[in-house]
Write a protein that holds these residues in place. Structure first.
Motif, PDB file in Angstrom:
ATOM      1  N   GLY A  22     -15.016  -5.102   6.617  1.00 24.38           N
ATOM      2  CA  GLY A  22     -13.822  -4.513   5.770  1.00 24.38           C
ATOM      3  C   GLY A  22     -14.342  -4.639   4.581  1.00 24.38           C
ATOM      4  N   PHE A  23     -14.436  -5.887   4.085  1.00 26.44           N
ATOM      5  CA  PHE A  23     -15.346  -5.822   2.015  1.00 26.44           C
ATOM      6  C   PHE A  23     -15.913  -5.223   2.327  1.00 26.44           C
ATOM      7  N   PHE A  24     -16.949  -5.010   2.689  1.00 24.98           N
ATOM      8  CA  PHE A  24     -17.640  -4.024   2.116  1.00 24.98           C
ATOM      9  C   PHE A  24     -18.040  -2.312   2.427  1.00 24.98           C
ATOM     10  N   PHE A  25     -17.123  -2.270   3.712  1.00 22.47           N
ATOM     11  CA  PHE A  25     -17.076  -0.780   3.939  1.00 22.47           C
ATOM     12  C   PHE A  25     -15.695  -0.013   3.337  1.00 22.47           C
ATOM     13  N   ALA A  26     -14.697  -0.587   3.495  1.00 22.28           N
ATOM     14  CA  ALA A  26     -13.263  -0.207   3.223  1.00 22.28           C
ATOM     15  C   ALA A  26     -12.078  -1.404   2.172  1.00 22.28           C
ATOM     16  N   PRO A  27     -13.168  -1.719   1.057  1.00 16.92           N
ATOM     17  CA  PRO A  27     -12.440  -2.971   0.096  1.00 16.92           C
ATOM     18  C   PRO A  27     -10.896  -2.061  -0.567  1.00 16.92           C
ATOM     19  N   GLU A  28     -10.885  -0.590   0.083  1.00 24.15           N
ATOM     20  CA  GLU A  28      -9.526  -0.488  -1.208  1.00 24.15           C
ATOM     21  C   GLU A  28      -8.487  -1.405   0.267  1.00 24.15           C
ATOM     22  N   MET A  29      -8.871  -0.657   1.629  1.00 31.57           N
ATOM     23  CA  MET A  29      -7.937  -1.143   2.037  1.00 31.57           C
ATOM     24  C   MET A  29      -7.423  -2.332   2.455  1.00 31.57           C
ATOM     25  N   MET A  30      -8.538  -2.752   2.018  1.00 37.60           N
ATOM     26  CA  MET A  30      -8.365  -4.854   2.000  1.00 37.60           C
ATOM     27  C   MET A  30      -7.273  -5.451   0.671  1.00 37.60           C
ATOM     28  N   ALA A  31      -7.808  -4.690  -0.144  1.00 38.62           N
ATOM     29  CA  ALA A  31      -6.897  -5.183  -0.909  1.00 38.62           C
ATOM     30  C   ALA A  31      -5.346  -4.845  -0.937  1.00 38.62           C
ATOM     31  N   GLU A  32      -5.061  -3.330  -0.444  1.00 38.87           N
ATOM     32  CA  GLU A  32      -4.097  -3.357  -0.077  1.00 38.87           C
ATOM     33  C   GLU A  32      -3.269  -4.002   0.708  1.00 38.87           C
ATOM     34  N   GLN A  33      -3.912  -4.434   1.222  1.00 35.39           N
ATOM     35  CA  GLN A  33      -3.379  -4.934   3.154  1.00 35.39           C
ATOM     36  C   GLN A  33      -3.096  -6.620   2.118  1.00 35.39           C
ATOM     37  N   ASN A  34      -3.565  -6.897   1.371  1.00 32.12           N
ATOM     38  CA  ASN A  34      -3.483  -7.914   0.545  1.00 32.12           C
ATOM     39  C   ASN A  34      -2.345  -8.286  -0.672  1.00 32.12           C
ATOM     40  N   GLY A  35      -1.740  -6.650  -1.023  1.00 30.86           N
ATOM     41  CA  GLY A  35      -0.935  -6.568  -1.711  1.00 30.86           C
ATOM     42  C   GLY A  35      -1.161  -6.607  -3.074  1.00 30.86           C
ATOM     43  N   ILE A  36      -2.845  -6.234  -3.226  1.00 30.37           N
ATOM     44  CA  ILE A  36      -3.870  -6.583  -4.568  1.00 30.37           C
ATOM     45  C   ILE A  36      -3.869  -4.726  -4.657  1.00 30.37           C
ATOM     46  N   GLU A  37      -3.765  -4.499  -6.095  1.00 28.71           N
ATOM     47  CA  GLU A  37      -3.643  -3.129  -6.362  1.00 28.71           C
ATOM     48  C   GLU A  37      -5.418  -2.947  -6.724  1.00 28.71           C
ATOM     49  N   TYR A  38      -5.423  -1.702  -6.085  1.00 34.63           N
ATOM     50  CA  TYR A  38      -7.145  -1.863  -6.117  1.00 34.63           C
ATOM     51  C   TYR A  38      -7.832  -1.277  -7.418  1.00 34.63           C
ATOM     52  N   THR A  39      -8.586  -1.514  -8.102  1.00 37.73           N
ATOM     53  CA  THR A  39      -9.355  -1.021  -9.067  1.00 37.73           C
ATOM     54  C   THR A  39     -10.684  -1.588  -8.806  1.00 37.73           C
ATOM     55  N   THR A  40     -11.961  -0.535  -9.804  1.00 36.51           N
ATOM     56  CA  THR A  40     -13.401  -0.753  -9.795  1.00 36.51           C
ATOM     57  C   THR A  40     -13.463  -2.042  -9.192  1.00 36.51           C
ATOM     58  N   ASP A  41     -13.051  -3.126  -9.982  1.00 32.20           N
ATOM     59  CA  ASP A  41     -13.056  -4.497 -10.569  1.00 32.20           C
ATOM     60  C   ASP A  41     -13.246  -5.251  -9.224  1.00 32.20           C
ATOM     61  N   ILE A  42     -12.010  -5.026  -8.790  1.00 30.88           N
ATOM     62  CA  ILE A  42     -12.064  -5.301  -6.681  1.00 30.88           C
ATOM     63  C   ILE A  42     -13.318  -4.889  -6.018  1.00 30.88           C
ATOM     64  N   GLY A  43     -12.575  -3.123  -6.927  1.00 31.82           N
ATOM     65  CA  GLY A  43     -14.462  -3.506  -5.233  1.00 31.82           C
ATOM     66  C   GLY A  43     -15.917  -4.050  -5.667  1.00 31.82           C
ATOM     67  N   ILE A  44     -15.997  -4.392  -7.008  1.00 30.75           N
ATOM     68  CA  ILE A  44     -17.277  -5.127  -7.089  1.00 30.75           C
ATOM     69  C   ILE A  44     -17.451  -6.256  -6.221  1.00 30.75           C
ATOM     70  N   ILE A  45     -15.839  -7.193  -6.805  1.00 30.63           N
ATOM     71  CA  ILE A  45     -15.534  -8.481  -6.628  1.00 30.63           C
ATOM     72  C   ILE A  45     -15.974  -7.958  -4.376  1.00 30.63           C
ATOM     73  N   SER A  46     -15.342  -7.058  -3.622  1.00 29.55           N
ATOM     74  CA  SER A  46     -15.302  -7.051  -2.594  1.00 29.55           C
ATOM     75  C   SER A  46     -16.652  -7.102  -1.865  1.00 29.55           C
ATOM     76  N   ARG A  47     -17.448  -6.144  -3.169  1.00 29.96           N
ATOM     77  CA  ARG A  47     -18.697  -6.456  -2.182  1.00 29.96           C
ATOM     78  C   ARG A  47     -19.806  -7.812  -2.495  1.00 29.96           C
ATOM     79  N   GLY A  48     -19.216  -9.144  -3.127  1.00 29.09           N
ATOM     80  CA  GLY A  48     -19.254 -10.085  -3.398  1.00 29.09           C
ATOM     81  C   GLY A  48     -18.961 -10.752  -2.137  1.00 29.09           C
ATOM     82  N   GLN A  49     -17.807 -10.538  -1.707  1.00 28.16           N
ATOM     83  CA  GLN A  49     -16.835 -11.571  -0.916  1.00 28.16           C
ATOM     84  C   GLN A  49     -17.745 -10.799   0.371  1.00 28.16           C
TER      85      GLN A  49
END
Length: 126
Positions: A22-49
């Motif tokens: 989920g964090f690799f292929f659908a970072p936007e969905m993972m962020a939104e499920q946690n109530g976090i607004e998706y940004t490019t930075d969140i996408g980058i962090i999601s890959r590391g996660q």
């Protein structure tokens, strides 16, 4: 009650794997499920996660295959890590850092269940 640690490690790997994917292929969905607004930075962090979650899943899977007589020692360390995850996620939900959505509460509860099962398995294994 004797806990099959090899099976428990494999179940733990399969439980963590969807988060890695989920964090690799659908970072936007993972962020939104946690109530976090998706940004490019969140996408980058999601890959590391995603890589971290994949490493945890891999750790669980290979320990089940190669742990041998040391399986109970690995289980004791793993129980502490699951407990730590549960405490961090509980803190985040309690403080409103992540949404108190059912999937987050279930995931947090599962962390504590895995912690208990790995701990009991470490005590009953040898």
């Amino acid at each position: 009650m004797k806990i099959n640690l090899s099976l428990l490690f494999k179940i733990g790997a399969l439980f963590v794997l969807p988060w890695a994917l989920g964090f690799f292929f659908a970072p936007e969905m993972m962020a939104e499920q946690n109530g976090i607004e998706y940004t490019t930075d969140i996408g980058i962090i999601s890959r590391g996660q995603a890589i971290a979650f994949a490493a945890i899943a891999t750790y669980h899977w290979v320990i089940s295959l190669w742990g041998g007589n040391n399986m109970s020692k690995f289980a004791l360390i793993t129980s502490f890590l699951w407990l730590l995850f549960g405490c961090v996620f509980t803190y985040d939900i309690y403080n409103g850092n992540v949404a108190d959505a059912p999937q987050n509460i279930f995931g947090t509860g599962a962390n504590f269940v895995f912690a208990i099962l790995f701990f009991l398995g470490s005590r009953n294994s040898n």
